[in-house]
Scaffold this motif. Structure first.
Motif, mmCIF file in Angstrom:
data_model
loop_
_atom_site.group_PDB
_atom_site.id
_atom_site.type_symbol
_atom_site.label_atom_id
_atom_site.label_comp_id
_atom_site.label_asym_id
_atom_site.label_seq_id
_atom_site.Cartn_x
_atom_site.Cartn_y
_atom_site.Cartn_z
ATOM 1 N N CYS A 129 -5.832 152.734 62.064
ATOM 2 C CA CYS A 129 -5.763 151.393 62.655
ATOM 3 C C CYS A 129 -7.160 150.886 63.020
ATOM 4 O O CYS A 129 -7.464 149.706 62.832
ATOM 5 N N ARG A 130 -8.006 151.768 63.519
ATOM 6 C CA ARG A 130 -9.337 151.374 64.005
ATOM 7 C C ARG A 130 -10.276 150.961 62.866
ATOM 8 O O ARG A 130 -11.025 149.997 62.987
ATOM 9 N N ASP A 131 -10.224 151.694 61.760
ATOM 10 C CA ASP A 131 -11.204 151.493 60.690
ATOM 11 C C ASP A 131 -10.681 150.653 59.535
ATOM 12 O O ASP A 131 -11.354 150.530 58.510
ATOM 13 N N THR A 180 -1.811 152.402 73.010
ATOM 14 C CA THR A 180 -3.150 152.259 72.435
ATOM 15 C C THR A 180 -3.780 153.639 72.305
ATOM 16 O O THR A 180 -3.787 154.410 73.269
ATOM 17 N N ASN A 201 -9.418 148.887 69.395
ATOM 18 C CA ASN A 201 -10.077 147.652 68.958
ATOM 19 C C ASN A 201 -9.082 146.708 68.269
ATOM 20 O O ASN A 201 -9.476 145.845 67.487
ATOM 21 N N ASP A 227 -6.875 156.027 69.855
ATOM 22 C CA ASP A 227 -8.012 155.957 68.937
ATOM 23 C C ASP A 227 -7.583 156.502 67.572
ATOM 24 O O ASP A 227 -7.797 157.672 67.270
ATOM 25 N N SER A 282 -4.803 150.592 67.719
ATOM 26 C CA SER A 282 -6.073 151.200 68.112
ATOM 27 C C SER A 282 -6.702 150.405 69.257
ATOM 28 O O SER A 282 -6.298 149.276 69.547
#
Ligand SMILES: [Zn+2]
Length: 193
Positions: free
Chosen positions: A143-145, A137, A103, A139, A101
């Motif tokens: 993976c992000r959360d 990469t 981040n 969103d 992600s």
């Protein structure tokens, strides 16, 4: 180290199948997840399937389950099969890829690199974002959360005839499982367990 294995979509997720219907992403990812869990346990690595259900488990719930394990000594892989089109036909795109992600931590990126190296060692053709940045990469909520290192793998293309045939072969399934197990144990060795 505990490895959280996410197997993505559920039985009722629309689309997500090869044009001939032989490969359904939800079923394939679950088969790989079960095999990977067994392979990791056999190697002495603790492994848990996040979504043992056959139905689609919402991403918020999957992330909630993952975050219960905290951040230390834990990692997540989410297993998918790619598709080039949504028109129900066969396409030319093929190959294996890993995603993090926007981040993503350095640890997530290291895990992605370990998985990519293992994929190459198992003879898969890797789709690279760039020569020095081989992972993609995107969103991605899983993976992000999630707070632990997390990588999503797109294991070849279900709408490419050659990829689909190989994925469904016993040789293909074993290679997909082995590359994940090898990449994970390589990462765990670097991370000190
Ligand atoms: Zn998917």
């Amino acid at each position: 180290m505990v490895v959280l294995i996410d197997n993505g979509h559920g039985q009722e997720t629309p689309g997500k199948r090869s044009p001939d219907g032989r490969l359904r992403e939800y079923a394939y990812a679950r088969d790989i997840a079960r095999r990977l869990e067994a392979e990791l346990l056999a190697r002495g690595v603790d492994a848990v399937r996040l979504t043992p259900e056959e139905c689609d488990v919402p991403l918020t719930e999957r992330c909630r389950r993952a975050n219960k394990y905290g951040t230390r000594g834990v990692l997540l892989v989410s297993i998918h099969v790619n598709a080039a089109g949504a028109d129900g036909g066969w396409h030319d795109a093929r190959g294996w890829s890993a995603f993090v992600s926007g981040n993503a931590s350095l640890k997530s990126k290291t895990l992605a690199r370990c998985l990519i190296k293992a994929a190459r060692r198992h003879g898969l053709s890797v789709r690279e974002y760039a020569p020095r940045v081989p992972y993609w990469t995107q969103d991605l909520a899983i993976c992000r959360d999630t707070r632990c290192p997390a990588v999503l793998t797109e294991n070849l293309f279900m709408d490419n005839r050659e990829d689909a045939d190989w994925l469904l072969s016993e040789e293909g399934k074993q290679a997909v499982v082995a590359l994940h197990a090898d990449g994970i144990t390589d990462y765990a060795g670097r991370a000190g367990g």
